[in-house]
Enzyme design. Structure first.
Site, PDB file in Angstrom:
ATOM      1  N   ASN A   1      10.125   8.859  22.936  1.00 56.64           N
ATOM      2  CA  ASN A   1      11.339   8.330  22.305  1.00 56.64           C
ATOM      3  C   ASN A   1      12.473   8.463  23.316  1.00 56.64           C
ATOM      4  OD1 ASN A   1      13.558   7.746  20.775  1.00 56.64           O
ATOM      5  ND2 ASN A   1      13.344   9.457  19.348  1.00 56.64           N
TER       6      ASN A   1
ATOM      7  N   LYS B   1      15.482   7.440  23.120  1.00 56.38           N
ATOM      8  CA  LYS B   1      16.819   7.583  22.513  1.00 56.38           C
ATOM      9  C   LYS B   1      17.832   6.690  23.264  1.00 56.38           C
ATOM     10  CE  LYS B   1      15.372  12.092  20.885  1.00 56.38           C
ATOM     11  NZ  LYS B   1      15.709  13.472  20.570  1.00 56.38           N
TER      12      LYS B   1
ATOM     13  N   HIS C   1      14.247   9.192  11.953  1.00 57.18           N
ATOM     14  CA  HIS C   1      14.402  10.259  12.949  1.00 57.18           C
ATOM     15  C   HIS C   1      15.553  11.171  12.511  1.00 57.18           C
ATOM     16  CE1 HIS C   1      15.359  12.321  16.659  1.00 57.18           C
ATOM     17  NE2 HIS C   1      14.108  12.068  17.015  1.00 57.18           N
TER      18      HIS C   1
ATOM     19  N   GLU D   1      17.975  12.327  14.024  1.00 53.68           N
ATOM     20  CA  GLU D   1      19.306  11.887  14.477  1.00 53.68           C
ATOM     21  C   GLU D   1      19.822  10.751  13.601  1.00 53.68           C
ATOM     22  OE1 GLU D   1      18.005  11.502  18.519  1.00 53.68           O
ATOM     23  OE2 GLU D   1      17.736  13.675  18.521  1.00 53.68           O
TER      24      GLU D   1
ATOM     25  N   GLU E   1       9.045  16.697  12.915  1.00 50.33           N
ATOM     26  CA  GLU E   1       9.976  17.105  13.961  1.00 50.33           C
ATOM     27  C   GLU E   1      10.995  18.077  13.376  1.00 50.33           C
ATOM     28  OE1 GLU E   1      10.198  14.018  17.363  1.00 50.33           O
ATOM     29  OE2 GLU E   1      11.597  13.401  15.830  1.00 50.33           O
TER      30      GLU E   1
ATOM     31  N   GLY F   1      15.423  18.869  21.240  1.00 48.20           N
ATOM     32  CA  GLY F   1      16.394  18.920  22.333  1.00 48.20           C
ATOM     33  C   GLY F   1      16.968  20.307  22.586  1.00 48.20           C
TER      34      GLY F   1
ATOM     35  N   SER G   1      10.831  19.397  21.619  1.00 46.83           N
ATOM     36  CA  SER G   1      10.678  20.124  22.880  1.00 46.83           C
ATOM     37  C   SER G   1       9.225  20.203  23.359  1.00 46.83           C
ATOM     38  CB  SER G   1      11.290  21.525  22.767  1.00 46.83           C
ATOM     39  OG  SER G   1      12.681  21.425  22.519  1.00 46.83           O
TER      40      SER G   1
HETATM   41  P1  13P Z   1      12.872  16.521  22.489  1.00 49.80           P
HETATM   42  O1  13P Z   1      11.442  16.368  22.978  1.00 49.80           O
HETATM   43  O2  13P Z   1      13.893  16.231  23.525  1.00 49.80           O
HETATM   44  O3  13P Z   1      13.062  17.841  21.802  1.00 49.80           O
HETATM   45  O4  13P Z   1      13.091  15.405  21.358  1.00 49.80           O
HETATM   46  C1  13P Z   1      12.157  15.269  20.345  1.00 49.80           C
HETATM   47  C2  13P Z   1      12.441  14.054  19.581  1.00 49.80           C
HETATM   48  O5  13P Z   1      13.457  13.958  18.907  1.00 49.80           O
HETATM   49  C3  13P Z   1      11.497  12.929  19.669  1.00 49.80           C
HETATM   50  O6  13P Z   1      11.753  11.973  18.711  1.00 49.80           O
END
Ligand code: 13P
Length: 249
Positions: free
Chosen positions: A8, A10, A92, A94, A164, A170, A208
């Protein structure tokens, strides 16, 4: 179920960077996992075109639930399908926490995208406060209940779930393989209780995931793949994940 690893991206990369990284990933992928990437909307057409005929799956990061109408700034499932996208990430954390998407909106998006023939990666996961309050299972259960509420029997084969935990996204804090496995086992049980056909739904872990921890996570019995953020932004860190482990079914 399919063994799947999706990057992803982003809000990263312009058009040229997206096309170039997708190409690098396609070239270095040994095919151990089915592999996908999710670029920003404006790069999708080119990345789809450049990868037409390759095994790399292209996903969008979001979509609206209507195919047309007065929805300024929205992108429809039909448009994504027409571009050649394989699927779309929906719900997601976010989108839920930064953009205020509700379970109801997410459930409409899931149904709309599936009915346009897109694969949907439905994301669920608890915040740290919810986990600390002992509500991790209840939160995920409610998100999943709602996300599945408009999925038809025929749509199940286009469904993927991603667990997740928000506190692991992150942050560098990964859920331990044991915590992730326990959550995945619960999600699997819920899926099967909902519809026996859903026993074949792949459940991805996200939060992560890195080359150093991917094997421990991906070897858990109910972890069928990964949704990778930060580590998917460079071929050097994404390819070791994609090329670890199982052989794609
Ligand atoms: P990270 O791998 O940066 O923690 O992000 C995970 C994520 O949100 C994938 O959709």
């Amino acid at each position: 179920m399919s063994k799947l690893v999706v990057g992803n991206w982003k809000l990263h990369f312009d058009l040229e960077e997206s096309v170039s990284l997708a190409k690098e990933i396609g070239a270095g992928n040994k095919g151990n996992y089915i592999t996908g990437v999710a670029p920003v909307f404006t790069s999708l057409a080119s990345v789809c075109k450049e990868n037409a005929g390759s095994k790399l799956r292209i996903y969008a990061q979001n979509c609206h639930w209507e195919n047309s109408g007065a929805f300024t700034g929205a992108i429809s499932p039909r448009v994504l399908k027409n571009l050649g996208c394989h699927g779309v990430i929906i719900g997601h954390s976010e989108r839920r926490h930064v953009f205020g998407e509700t379970d109801e909106m997410i459930s409409k998006k899931v149904a709309a995208a599936i009915s346009e023939g897109l694969e949907v990666i439905l994301c669920v996961g608890e915040t740290l406060a919810e986990r600390d309050a002992g509500n991790a299972n209840a939160t995920v259960k409610a998100q999943l209940d709602s996300g599945l509420s408009n999925v038809s029997d025929a749509g199940i084969e286009r469904l993927v779930v991603a667990y997740e935990p928000v506190w692991a996204i992150g942050t560098g804090k990964t859920a331990t393989p044991e915590i992730a496995q326990a959550m995945h086992q619960g999600i699997r049980a819920q899926l099967i209780a909902w519809n026996n056909k859903a026993k074949s739904v792949s459940i991805l872990y996200g939060g992560s995931v890195k080359p150093a921890n991917c094997k421990a996570l991906l070897s858990q019995p109910d972890i069928d793949g990964a949704l990778v953020g930060g580590a998917s932004l460079k071929a050097d860190t994404f390819l070791p994940i994609v090329n670890s482990g199982h052989i794609a079914k």
